[in-house]
Design a protein around this motif. Structure first.
Motif, PDB file in Angstrom:
ATOM      1  N   ASP A  79       0.837  -1.192   0.000  1.00 14.84           N
ATOM      2  CA  ASP A  79       0.000   0.000   0.000  1.00 14.84           C
ATOM      3  C   ASP A  79       0.879   1.251   0.000  1.00 14.84           C
ATOM      4  O   ASP A  79       1.429   1.647   1.022  1.00 14.84           O
ATOM      5  N   ARG A 129      -0.374   4.187  -1.318  1.00 15.03           N
ATOM      6  CA  ARG A 129      -1.304   5.236  -1.753  1.00 15.03           C
ATOM      7  C   ARG A 129      -0.973   6.601  -1.182  1.00 15.03           C
ATOM      8  O   ARG A 129      -1.300   7.628  -1.777  1.00 15.03           O
ATOM      9  N   ALA A 139      -2.295   2.371  -5.120  1.00 15.20           N
ATOM     10  CA  ALA A 139      -1.766   3.692  -5.445  1.00 15.20           C
ATOM     11  C   ALA A 139      -2.868   4.725  -5.610  1.00 15.20           C
ATOM     12  O   ALA A 139      -4.025   4.402  -5.897  1.00 15.20           O
ATOM     13  N   THR A 140      -2.483   5.988  -5.423  1.00 19.31           N
ATOM     14  CA  THR A 140      -3.327   7.140  -5.736  1.00 19.31           C
ATOM     15  C   THR A 140      -2.414   8.173  -6.383  1.00 19.31           C
ATOM     16  O   THR A 140      -1.228   7.926  -6.619  1.00 19.31           O
ATOM     17  N   THR A 182       0.910   8.760  -4.741  1.00 16.70           N
ATOM     18  CA  THR A 182       2.006   7.791  -4.841  1.00 16.70           C
ATOM     19  C   THR A 182       3.068   8.396  -5.741  1.00 16.70           C
ATOM     20  O   THR A 182       2.871   8.534  -6.942  1.00 16.70           O
ATOM     21  N   GLY A 207      -5.898   1.181  -8.016  1.00 19.97           N
ATOM     22  CA  GLY A 207      -6.223   2.483  -7.457  1.00 19.97           C
ATOM     23  C   GLY A 207      -6.333   3.532  -8.528  1.00 19.97           C
ATOM     24  O   GLY A 207      -7.184   3.443  -9.412  1.00 19.97           O
ATOM     25  N   THR A 232      -0.603   7.331 -10.676  1.00 22.08           N
ATOM     26  CA  THR A 232       0.369   7.886  -9.735  1.00 22.08           C
ATOM     27  C   THR A 232       0.735   9.316 -10.124  1.00 22.08           C
ATOM     28  O   THR A 232       0.326   9.829 -11.161  1.00 22.08           O
ATOM     29  N   ASP A 279     -10.144   5.709  -3.934  1.00 24.40           N
ATOM     30  CA  ASP A 279      -9.724   5.557  -2.538  1.00 24.40           C
ATOM     31  C   ASP A 279     -10.968   5.488  -1.648  1.00 24.40           C
ATOM     32  O   ASP A 279     -11.883   6.304  -1.756  1.00 24.40           O
TER      33      ASP A 279
END
Length: 526
Positions: A310, A312, A382-383, A386, A408, A411, A467
């Protein structure tokens, strides 16, 4: 392992300081473990130095640059004594703001990746050194219309040193800001044993007001003041709306000095007849090394066969730690393989590629062999938060044939890096190189994108999922983790995966904002 390599690779990939609440355009990046480290330390000769060769009354002449060494550490307000973080005496000498600006002008011209694009601004103007530095950046745009350089920034040297040492002044409250007016602020996660945890603040809670003032249209100055304390005993009253309620409550939080929890959670999850490891990893600081060692040993003992990592809210950190993380994930698959290579400007000599790191560089495990899961695949959550070193790990593992699945959002997009340059109490960051993997790929300035197929470049096989602030991190029902578990078990994404989240511009987004230790955010922007 070659000692010179170990000393060189102990560089960083920094991300912007949340305590400065920089907009994405200033957000973070990673640093290079290269010879730049040997030349970017400031210092400087004994002369205060003025530029030679005509020009204005202060000696400036367009296109003529003295060595930055002639100006380094000559300060308008020199500090005395030593750093309270490192104990190293301040190198400051009595000088002037003009000398500080001359240093920035010459240093930027020497090291900036796109030095040909730099405007040559007369340093005898009325700008502060920091304002002058903000001018020393390329304004060129990419084919997509975004600025080539979104990562130009600075912070106080004390803040940089504290972050490097794993020290944060914090309430233990990590937040996420939605920048569409009116602003909306929610809790991303809370550190254990922190003031926020003691007041039972949890992920998903909304922050309505601080000190009686609404956060909906707060200024950057107020957000900095409220959420990113620069000292201990900073006290504010927060109005909280807990998840699932319509009522609000007021809590008073006082900032403390907290150790950075780089690895907040590591556990085995039994799913579909086998065990997968889940690890929440927040920042690539030196302390992360020993936290990873403990986590990997525990996960190996649990008999996990996969890792869901994780990232994120991980905006970056040290390249050395990123190289260790890559090894602790992939182990023997990294033997004699390239971790990354940096490409600097035309003035710099070409560097040899750098390998993965299988040895402890810090703390309790210094010089000891690192444990590894020896995996050939990894699932990354990821978001747009990231960033930097997180993306470097993704790119480097893909470069050696390790399968990376991305779950997710896209990045942040930060293939560029720099070495932090302290001068007169401010540490400056200017892009000095681009990082490429073993396959020569490093063009992910628009981020890595979850996709139905993997093109070996910017598109990574995975699932686009929003998310999920309705569940705690590490909960198998949390949307990103649930999608990763399903992808692992069936090879398919959830039937109701969300559409891609909007990629915010530098003007809109400061990132998945977290406390200063996280500095990350950035997201790049940031």
């Amino acid at each position: 392992m070659d000692k010179s390599y170990l000393s060189c690779i102990q560089a960083k990939i920094l991300f912007p300081s949340c305590s400065s609440l920089l907009k994405p355009s200033i957000l973070g990046v990673f640093l290079s473990a290269t010879a730049l480290m040997l030349t970017a330390c400031g210092g400087g000769g004994d002369g205060g130095g003025s530029l030679i060769g005509g020009g204005d009354s202060n000696g400036w002449k367009a296109g003529v640059y003295q060595s930055s060494d002639n100006f380094g550490n000559y300060c308008a307000a020199p500090r005395s004594g030593a750093s309270k973080i490192t104990g190293i005496p301040f190198p400051d000498k009595k000088g002037s703001a003009l000398q500080e600006k001359n240093f920035l002008r010459s240093w930027s011209y020497e090291t900036y990746l796109w030095f040909e694009d730099l405007p040559d601004v007369n340093p005898s103007n009325s700008d502060t050194p920091q304002a002058y530095f903000n001018r020393l950046v390329s304004d060129k745009k990419t084919a997509s219309g975004s600025y080539k350089d979104n990562f130009h920034w600075y912070e106080s040297t004390e803040e940089e040193e504290a972050w490097s040492a794993g020290i944060s002044y914090s309430y233990g409250l990590h937040i996420k800001i939605k920048w569409d007016a009116p602003f909306s602020i929610q809790v991303a996660y809370v550190d254990q044993y922190s003031p926020a945890a003691a007041k039972n603040i949890k992920r998903g809670a909304k922050i309505i007001a601080v000190d009686g003032q609404s956060v909906a249209n707060a200024s950057d100055t107020k957000l900095r003041e409220w959420f990113y304390p620069s000292r201990i005993n900073d006290v504010h009253e927060f109005e909280i709306q807990d998840l699932g309620t319509t009522n609000t409550r007021k809590v008073t939080l006082e900032s403390v000095s907290l150790p950075t929890a780089a690895v907040s959670l590591a556990k085995a999850i039994t799913h579909n007849g086998s065990k997968a490891a889940y690890m929440q990893f927040n920042t690539f600081i030196p302390d992360a090394q020993d936290q990873w060692v403990e986590a990997i040993n525990s996960l190996k003992a649990a008999g996990v066969s996969d890792l869901i990592l994780d990232l994120r809210y991980n905006g970056g950190g040290y390249i050395s730690v990123a190289a260790q993380v890559g090894y602790m994930i992939a182990g023997s698959n990294t033997t004699n393989k390239v971790f990354y290579q940096d490409v600097a400007n035309s003035k710099m000599p070409k560097e040899q590629p750098w390998g993965f790191v299988d040895t402890g560089l810090y703390g309790l495990n210094k010089s000891l062999a690192l444990p590894t899961l020896n995996l050939q695949r990894v699932y990354v959550l990821a978001t747009s938060g990231t960033c930097s070193a997180s993306e470097l790990v993704i790119n480097s593992l893909r470069g050696i044939g390790v399968s990376v699945y991305l779950i997710g959002d896209t990045t942040c997009g930060k293939p560029y890096g720099f070495l932090p340059q302290p001068n007169c109490g401010t540490t400056y960051y200017t892009i000095q190189f681009k990082a490429i993997n073993a396959k020569g790929f490093g063009e992910y300035s628009d981020g890595f994108i979850p996709s139905t197929t993997d093109n070996g470049l910017d598109k990574v096989k995975g699932c686009t999922v929003a998310d999920d602030l309705q569940h705690e991190l590490g909960d198998p029902n949390e949307a990103l983790l649930a999608a990763a578990l399903q992808l692992r078990a069936t090879g398919a994404c959830p039937a109701v995966a969300s559409g891609r989240q909007q990629k915010l511009s530098a003007e809109q987004y400061t990132g998945e904002l977290m406390q200063p230790e996280t500095r990350k955010l950035l997201i790049l922007d940031r």
